[in-house]
Design a protein around this motif. Structure first.
Motif, PDB file in Angstrom:
ATOM      1  N   PHE A  83      -5.087 -15.110 -38.473  1.00  0.00           N
ATOM      2  CA  PHE A  83      -4.491 -16.179 -39.017  1.00  0.00           C
ATOM      3  C   PHE A  83      -5.487 -16.793 -40.191  1.00  0.00           C
ATOM      4  CE2 PHE A  83      -0.464 -17.965 -37.769  1.00  0.00           C
ATOM      5  CZ  PHE A  83      -0.021 -17.016 -36.924  1.00  0.00           C
ATOM      6  N   ALA A  84      -6.602 -16.680 -39.951  1.00  0.00           N
ATOM      7  CA  ALA A  84      -7.621 -17.128 -40.946  1.00  0.00           C
ATOM      8  C   ALA A  84      -7.487 -16.238 -42.190  1.00  0.00           C
ATOM      9  CB  ALA A  84      -9.078 -17.099 -40.334  1.00  0.00           C
ATOM     10  N   ILE A  85      -7.537 -14.986 -41.923  1.00  0.00           N
ATOM     11  CA  ILE A  85      -7.457 -14.078 -43.134  1.00  0.00           C
ATOM     12  C   ILE A  85      -6.221 -13.926 -43.680  1.00  0.00           C
ATOM     13  CG2 ILE A  85      -7.598 -11.523 -43.496  1.00  0.00           C
ATOM     14  CD1 ILE A  85      -9.927 -11.396 -41.314  1.00  0.00           C
ATOM     15  N   GLY A  86      -5.195 -14.124 -42.842  1.00  0.00           N
ATOM     16  CA  GLY A  86      -3.807 -13.930 -43.430  1.00  0.00           C
ATOM     17  C   GLY A  86      -3.327 -15.152 -44.276  1.00  0.00           C
ATOM     18  N   VAL A  87      -3.829 -16.166 -43.962  1.00  0.00           N
ATOM     19  CA  VAL A  87      -3.325 -17.554 -44.682  1.00  0.00           C
ATOM     20  C   VAL A  87      -3.400 -17.411 -46.300  1.00  0.00           C
ATOM     21  CG1 VAL A  87      -5.718 -19.062 -44.644  1.00  0.00           C
ATOM     22  CG2 VAL A  87      -3.254 -20.225 -44.856  1.00  0.00           C
ATOM     23  N   VAL A  88      -4.516 -16.947 -46.770  1.00  0.00           N
ATOM     24  CA  VAL A  88      -4.642 -16.619 -48.280  1.00  0.00           C
ATOM     25  C   VAL A  88      -3.937 -15.529 -48.662  1.00  0.00           C
ATOM     26  CG1 VAL A  88      -6.386 -15.867 -49.995  1.00  0.00           C
ATOM     27  CG2 VAL A  88      -7.011 -17.566 -48.262  1.00  0.00           C
ATOM     28  N   PHE A  89      -3.901 -14.406 -48.201  1.00  0.00           N
ATOM     29  CA  PHE A  89      -2.915 -13.233 -48.313  1.00  0.00           C
ATOM     30  C   PHE A  89      -1.498 -13.835 -48.414  1.00  0.00           C
ATOM     31  CE2 PHE A  89      -0.398  -9.552 -47.154  1.00  0.00           C
ATOM     32  CZ  PHE A  89      -0.847  -8.889 -48.217  1.00  0.00           C
ATOM     33  N   ASN A  90      -0.939 -14.332 -47.267  1.00  0.00           N
ATOM     34  CA  ASN A  90       0.437 -14.713 -47.160  1.00  0.00           C
ATOM     35  C   ASN A  90       0.755 -15.771 -48.210  1.00  0.00           C
ATOM     36  OD1 ASN A  90       0.319 -12.869 -45.073  1.00  0.00           O
ATOM     37  ND2 ASN A  90       0.463 -14.524 -43.569  1.00  0.00           N
ATOM     38  N   HIS A  91      -0.301 -16.718 -48.536  1.00  0.00           N
ATOM     39  CA  HIS A  91      -0.156 -17.710 -49.541  1.00  0.00           C
ATOM     40  C   HIS A  91       0.428 -17.054 -50.709  1.00  0.00           C
ATOM     41  CE1 HIS A  91      -0.993 -20.653 -52.675  1.00  0.00           C
ATOM     42  NE2 HIS A  91      -0.383 -21.290 -51.998  1.00  0.00           N
ATOM     43  N   MET A  92      -0.493 -16.194 -50.970  1.00  0.00           N
ATOM     44  CA  MET A  92      -0.370 -15.457 -52.577  1.00  0.00           C
ATOM     45  C   MET A  92       1.200 -14.748 -52.555  1.00  0.00           C
ATOM     46  SD  MET A  92      -3.833 -13.924 -53.544  1.00  0.00           S
ATOM     47  CE  MET A  92      -3.931 -12.731 -52.359  1.00  0.00           C
ATOM     48  N   VAL A 140      -1.326 -24.416 -45.853  1.00  0.00           N
ATOM     49  CA  VAL A 140      -2.429 -24.388 -44.948  1.00  0.00           C
ATOM     50  C   VAL A 140      -1.898 -25.418 -43.542  1.00  0.00           C
ATOM     51  CG1 VAL A 140      -4.863 -25.086 -43.987  1.00  0.00           C
ATOM     52  CG2 VAL A 140      -4.275 -23.684 -46.221  1.00  0.00           C
ATOM     53  N   ALA A 141      -1.516 -26.586 -43.733  1.00  0.00           N
ATOM     54  CA  ALA A 141      -1.011 -27.238 -42.523  1.00  0.00           C
ATOM     55  C   ALA A 141       0.219 -26.611 -41.890  1.00  0.00           C
ATOM     56  CB  ALA A 141      -0.672 -28.820 -43.336  1.00  0.00           C
ATOM     57  N   VAL A 146       7.645  -8.818 -43.607  1.00  0.00           N
ATOM     58  CA  VAL A 146       7.721  -7.737 -43.042  1.00  0.00           C
ATOM     59  C   VAL A 146       6.318  -7.065 -43.716  1.00  0.00           C
ATOM     60  CG1 VAL A 146       8.323  -5.193 -43.233  1.00  0.00           C
ATOM     61  CG2 VAL A 146       9.976  -6.816 -42.766  1.00  0.00           C
ATOM     62  N   VAL A 147       5.946  -7.314 -44.698  1.00  0.00           N
ATOM     63  CA  VAL A 147       4.738  -7.016 -45.380  1.00  0.00           C
ATOM     64  C   VAL A 147       3.414  -7.782 -44.764  1.00  0.00           C
ATOM     65  CG1 VAL A 147       3.250  -6.902 -47.325  1.00  0.00           C
ATOM     66  CG2 VAL A 147       5.525  -6.174 -47.418  1.00  0.00           C
ATOM     67  N   ASN A 148       3.537  -9.152 -44.438  1.00  0.00           N
ATOM     68  CA  ASN A 148       2.799 -10.030 -44.291  1.00  0.00           C
ATOM     69  C   ASN A 148       2.538  -9.832 -42.588  1.00  0.00           C
ATOM     70  OD1 ASN A 148       2.615 -11.130 -46.585  1.00  0.00           O
ATOM     71  ND2 ASN A 148       3.557 -13.257 -46.056  1.00  0.00           N
ATOM     72  N   THR A 149       3.477  -9.639 -41.797  1.00  0.00           N
ATOM     73  CA  THR A 149       3.588  -9.268 -40.411  1.00  0.00           C
ATOM     74  C   THR A 149       2.783  -8.294 -40.156  1.00  0.00           C
ATOM     75  OG1 THR A 149       5.608 -10.720 -39.951  1.00  0.00           O
ATOM     76  CG2 THR A 149       5.041  -8.943 -38.437  1.00  0.00           C
ATOM     77  N   GLY A 150       3.225  -7.187 -40.886  1.00  0.00           N
ATOM     78  CA  GLY A 150       2.446  -5.818 -41.055  1.00  0.00           C
ATOM     79  C   GLY A 150       1.028  -5.867 -41.210  1.00  0.00           C
ATOM     80  N   PHE A 151       0.794  -6.632 -42.142  1.00  0.00           N
ATOM     81  CA  PHE A 151      -0.856  -6.818 -42.470  1.00  0.00           C
ATOM     82  C   PHE A 151      -1.383  -7.743 -41.361  1.00  0.00           C
ATOM     83  CE2 PHE A 151      -3.917  -9.835 -44.208  1.00  0.00           C
ATOM     84  CZ  PHE A 151      -4.775  -9.001 -44.834  1.00  0.00           C
ATOM     85  N   GLY A 152      -0.924  -8.801 -40.898  1.00  0.00           N
ATOM     86  CA  GLY A 152      -1.536  -9.743 -39.848  1.00  0.00           C
ATOM     87  C   GLY A 152      -1.550  -8.886 -38.630  1.00  0.00           C
ATOM     88  N   TYR A 153      -0.426  -8.290 -38.202  1.00  0.00           N
ATOM     89  CA  TYR A 153      -0.515  -7.590 -36.891  1.00  0.00           C
ATOM     90  C   TYR A 153      -1.598  -6.501 -36.992  1.00  0.00           C
ATOM     91  CZ  TYR A 153       0.763  -5.670 -32.471  1.00  0.00           C
ATOM     92  OH  TYR A 153       0.711  -5.087 -31.033  1.00  0.00           O
ATOM     93  N   SER A 154      -1.868  -5.858 -38.070  1.00  0.00           N
ATOM     94  CA  SER A 154      -2.876  -4.791 -38.186  1.00  0.00           C
ATOM     95  C   SER A 154      -4.099  -5.236 -38.023  1.00  0.00           C
ATOM     96  CB  SER A 154      -2.663  -4.127 -39.527  1.00  0.00           C
ATOM     97  OG  SER A 154      -1.615  -3.411 -39.431  1.00  0.00           O
ATOM     98  N   VAL A 155      -4.513  -6.487 -38.625  1.00  0.00           N
ATOM     99  CA  VAL A 155      -5.719  -7.344 -38.463  1.00  0.00           C
ATOM    100  C   VAL A 155      -5.910  -7.688 -37.013  1.00  0.00           C
ATOM    101  CG1 VAL A 155      -6.832  -9.420 -39.150  1.00  0.00           C
ATOM    102  CG2 VAL A 155      -5.952  -7.796 -40.720  1.00  0.00           C
ATOM    103  N   TYR A 156      -4.771  -8.206 -36.233  1.00  0.00           N
ATOM    104  CA  TYR A 156      -4.877  -8.561 -34.924  1.00  0.00           C
ATOM    105  C   TYR A 156      -5.201  -7.486 -34.014  1.00  0.00           C
ATOM    106  CZ  TYR A 156      -3.122 -10.004 -30.397  1.00  0.00           C
ATOM    107  OH  TYR A 156      -3.295 -10.086 -28.742  1.00  0.00           O
ATOM    108  N   ALA A 157      -4.588  -6.484 -34.200  1.00  0.00           N
ATOM    109  CA  ALA A 157      -4.677  -5.074 -33.381  1.00  0.00           C
ATOM    110  C   ALA A 157      -6.166  -4.672 -33.638  1.00  0.00           C
ATOM    111  CB  ALA A 157      -3.607  -4.050 -33.771  1.00  0.00           C
ATOM    112  N   ALA A 158      -6.519  -4.705 -34.978  1.00  0.00           N
ATOM    113  CA  ALA A 158      -7.895  -4.056 -35.026  1.00  0.00           C
ATOM    114  C   ALA A 158      -9.101  -4.866 -34.244  1.00  0.00           C
ATOM    115  CB  ALA A 158      -8.148  -4.137 -36.797  1.00  0.00           C
TER     116      ALA A 158
END
Length: 142
Positions: free
Chosen positions: A56-65, A84-85, A28-40
């Motif tokens: 996806f490029a921005i989210g991969v690091v955030f989501n990995h953590m 990443v794969a 939910v946190v990752n999706t909210g972050f990712g969708y916000s970036v996409y929408a922006a």
């Protein structure tokens, strides 16, 4: 005291069930972050496919953590190439689905919102394998 995990009626152990719940909360946190970036990016005038790639490029690091630490208890970046794969595979799935939905006439925002559910399900399976070394047996990967 060490206790063996008791299987649930579904065949999952309590630890696996807790991990899935943590994955959903983190999702939910990752999706909210990712969708916000996409929408922006879409709001700023980017084509939906470009916005998705940037998200996806921005989210991969955030989501990995968040996945690594909160869901699977992993530290560091030893599993990052595997993550990443998995993330690239999820991205490709999402991009194809987004293109299909846009082609069917859905707007950019609605199309990505519809694509979220199947993308999240695929993501759980692939991220679990990536961060656990190919298994989902409750043993940590370095």
């Amino acid at each position: 005291m060490i206790r063996a995990a008791t299987p649930l009626p579904s065949g999952d152990t309590p630890e696996q069930g807790n991990r899935f719940l943590r994955f959903l909360v983190t999702g939910v946190v990752n999706t909210g972050f990712g969708y916000s970036v996409y929408a922006a990016f879409v709001f700023a005038g980017a084509h939906p496919q470009v916005a998705l790639a940037l998200q996806f490029a921005i989210g991969v690091v955030f989501n990995h953590m968040t996945h690594g630490r909160f869901v699977f208890g992993t530290r560091g970046y030893s599993r990052f190439p595997h993550y990443v794969a998995a993330y690239v595979a999820v991205y490709l799935f999402n991009a194809v689905l987004l293109k299909l939905l846009l082609g069917l006439g859905a707007g950019a925002y609605l199309a990505q919102a519809i694509a979220l559910a199947p993308t999240v399900l695929l993501s759980f399976k692939l991220v679990s394998a990536a961060l656990r070394g190919g298994s989902d047996d409750g043993k940590g990967a370095a």
